[in-house]
Scaffold this motif. Structure first.
Motif, PDB file in Angstrom:
ATOM      1  N   THR A   1      36.969  40.554  46.306  1.00 18.75           N
ATOM      2  CA  THR A   1      37.460  41.644  47.147  1.00 18.75           C
ATOM      3  C   THR A   1      38.989  41.638  47.225  1.00 18.75           C
ATOM      4  O   THR A   1      39.644  42.682  47.118  1.00 18.75           O
ATOM      5  N   VAL A   2      39.570  40.457  47.401  1.00 25.15           N
ATOM      6  CA  VAL A   2      41.027  40.358  47.481  1.00 25.15           C
ATOM      7  C   VAL A   2      41.665  40.765  46.154  1.00 25.15           C
ATOM      8  O   VAL A   2      42.667  41.501  46.124  1.00 25.15           O
TER       9      VAL A   2
ATOM     10  N   THR B   1      40.471  42.764  43.854  1.00 29.36           N
ATOM     11  CA  THR B   1      40.321  44.204  43.674  1.00 29.36           C
ATOM     12  C   THR B   1      41.273  44.981  44.565  1.00 29.36           C
ATOM     13  O   THR B   1      41.893  45.967  44.142  1.00 29.36           O
ATOM     14  N   THR B   2      41.423  44.534  45.802  1.00 28.38           N
ATOM     15  CA  THR B   2      42.284  45.237  46.748  1.00 28.38           C
ATOM     16  C   THR B   2      43.752  45.154  46.349  1.00 28.38           C
ATOM     17  O   THR B   2      44.496  46.145  46.413  1.00 28.38           O
ATOM     18  N   LEU B   3      44.185  43.970  45.912  1.00 27.66           N
ATOM     19  CA  LEU B   3      45.588  43.765  45.568  1.00 27.66           C
ATOM     20  C   LEU B   3      45.909  44.122  44.118  1.00 27.66           C
ATOM     21  O   LEU B   3      47.088  44.134  43.738  1.00 27.66           O
ATOM     22  N   HIS B   4      44.855  44.369  43.319  1.00 33.84           N
ATOM     23  CA  HIS B   4      45.048  44.678  41.890  1.00 33.84           C
ATOM     24  C   HIS B   4      45.843  43.573  41.196  1.00 33.84           C
ATOM     25  O   HIS B   4      46.788  43.830  40.448  1.00 33.84           O
ATOM     26  N   GLU B   5      45.452  42.338  41.467  1.00 35.02           N
ATOM     27  CA  GLU B   5      46.113  41.169  40.883  1.00 35.02           C
ATOM     28  C   GLU B   5      45.085  40.345  40.103  1.00 35.02           C
ATOM     29  O   GLU B   5      44.485  39.398  40.633  1.00 35.02           O
TER      30      GLU B   5
ATOM     31  N   ASP C   1      30.829  47.073  37.934  1.00 30.56           N
ATOM     32  CA  ASP C   1      32.119  46.755  38.523  1.00 30.56           C
ATOM     33  C   ASP C   1      32.291  45.250  38.665  1.00 30.56           C
ATOM     34  O   ASP C   1      31.320  44.486  38.731  1.00 30.56           O
TER      35      ASP C   1
ATOM     36  N   ILE D   1      33.148  43.233  41.085  1.00 25.03           N
ATOM     37  CA  ILE D   1      32.538  42.517  42.205  1.00 25.03           C
ATOM     38  C   ILE D   1      31.058  42.295  41.965  1.00 25.03           C
ATOM     39  O   ILE D   1      30.529  41.199  42.205  1.00 25.03           O
TER      40      ILE D   1
END
Length: 325
Positions: free
Chosen positions: A25-26, A28-32, A230, A232
């Motif tokens: 989740t982190v 995906t959210t930060l795109h890192e 996806d 995740i």
């Protein structure tokens, strides 16, 4: 296998899924994407699912060695001006030396430190990800079991086991050099080899074969799913199935969980070699340690017999009558 907590498998597996879900989740959210740490699956599984006693009794030193290895790997990738194989050798030697010197069973540090070398990751976000995501299962153990922040029982590694580990890892590095592809021996497979070398009892051919098949199945399943699902969902499905297979087949091998995640960090859609070259690393991780152990023991036995024979010949009086007869 000793377990200090008698939680059902479902609850222990849910803890592992939660750890990898937070990481996914982190990321995906930060795109890192550099914050994907496959070894989070292995460490979470070892601490929470397999409940490896040696890891849980001294979780803080175990955690610090892994974080230090991740930092070292990034620094090697950034500053060491040599080709991949020498970088891998330096990382392996440094991390294994630290593990043996501090006598902490943090063998997952090998994989955590090698990944930035393999992928030339120089971003500090990778180290941050290791610190944060590895800290989650460590925090769970410290909170629930309260083992203290000191070191656990020191690792007892004999000279024989150390030689088996070094020679086995050297064989795997040579395989990398001969094949000219880093995907031939992926970082978690070095950890799997060390696990085999440290096995208290010789593992049967069946155990080695089943473990190899589960390792292969975990990584191939990820390659298949990531094309259609996806990020995740791929992590959750592959980790869940890897835990299920490990429980049903009674395989205590945390690298299975790392291999269930690691294809995501490689460009497998382009580099299709990962689907067949990994057979080399999987095979060596299971075969090299017992083969090296057998060879060393056999050589030692022959040497002892030769010394005894030589001593007997020196101590036996010369029978001249028998000689002339």
């Amino acid at each position: 296998m000793h377990r200090s907590l008698r939680h059902p498998l479902v609850i222990r597996g849910a803890g592992v899924l939660l750890a990898v879900a937070i990481m996914a989740t982190v990321v995906t959210t930060l795109h890192e994407p550099v914050m994907i740490v496959p070894e989070v699956g292995a460490v979470s599984a070892g601490l929470l699912f397999f409940q490896i006693d040696a890891w849980r009794k001294g979780p803080l030193p175990f955690y610090l060695v892994i974080c230090g290895a991740a930092f070292l790997g990034v620094e090697i990738a950034r500053y060491l001006p040599v080709t991949l194989i020498p970088q891998i050798i330096v990382a392996l030697a440094s991390i294994l030396g630290a593990v043996l010197f501090f006598r902490v069973p943090a063998y997952p540090a090998l994989s955590a430190g090698l990944l930035p070398v393999y992928l030339h990751i120089v971003s500090p976000f990778y180290v941050v990800a290791v610190i944060v995501f590895m800290g989650l299962p460590i925090l769970a153990v410290l909170t629930i079991e309260r083992p203290g922040i000191g070191a656990g029982p020191p690792v007892q590694v004999s000279l024989r086991t150390t030689l088996v580990i070094i020679i086995s890892l050297a064989i795997m590095v040579v395989a990398l050099w001969l094949v000219h592809s880093p995907v031939a021996v992926l970082p978690p497979l070095f950890v799997a080899a060390v696990e085999n070398a440290n096995a208290h009892h010789a593992r049967s051919i069946r155990q080695l074969g089943v473990t190899a098949l589960v390792l292969l199945g975990a990584i191939e399943l990820t390659i298949v799913l990531v094309v259609n699902l996806d990020f995740i969902f791929v992590i959750l499905i592959t980790v869940l199935l890897a835990l299920f297979a490990s429980a049903k087949l009674e395989i205590e091998s945390p690298p299975v969980l790392a291999l269930a995640i690691i294809p995501i960090v490689f460009d497998h859609a382009i580099d299709v070699r990962i689907s067949y070259l990994i057979l080399i690393g999987i095979g060596l991780s299971q075969i090299a340690p017992p083969a090296v152990t057998f060879a060393l023991d056999h050589m030692f036995t022959l040497r002892v017999r030769a010394l005894r024979s030589d001593r007997q010949q020196r101590e036996t009086p010369l029978d001249l009558d028998r000689w002339h007869g």
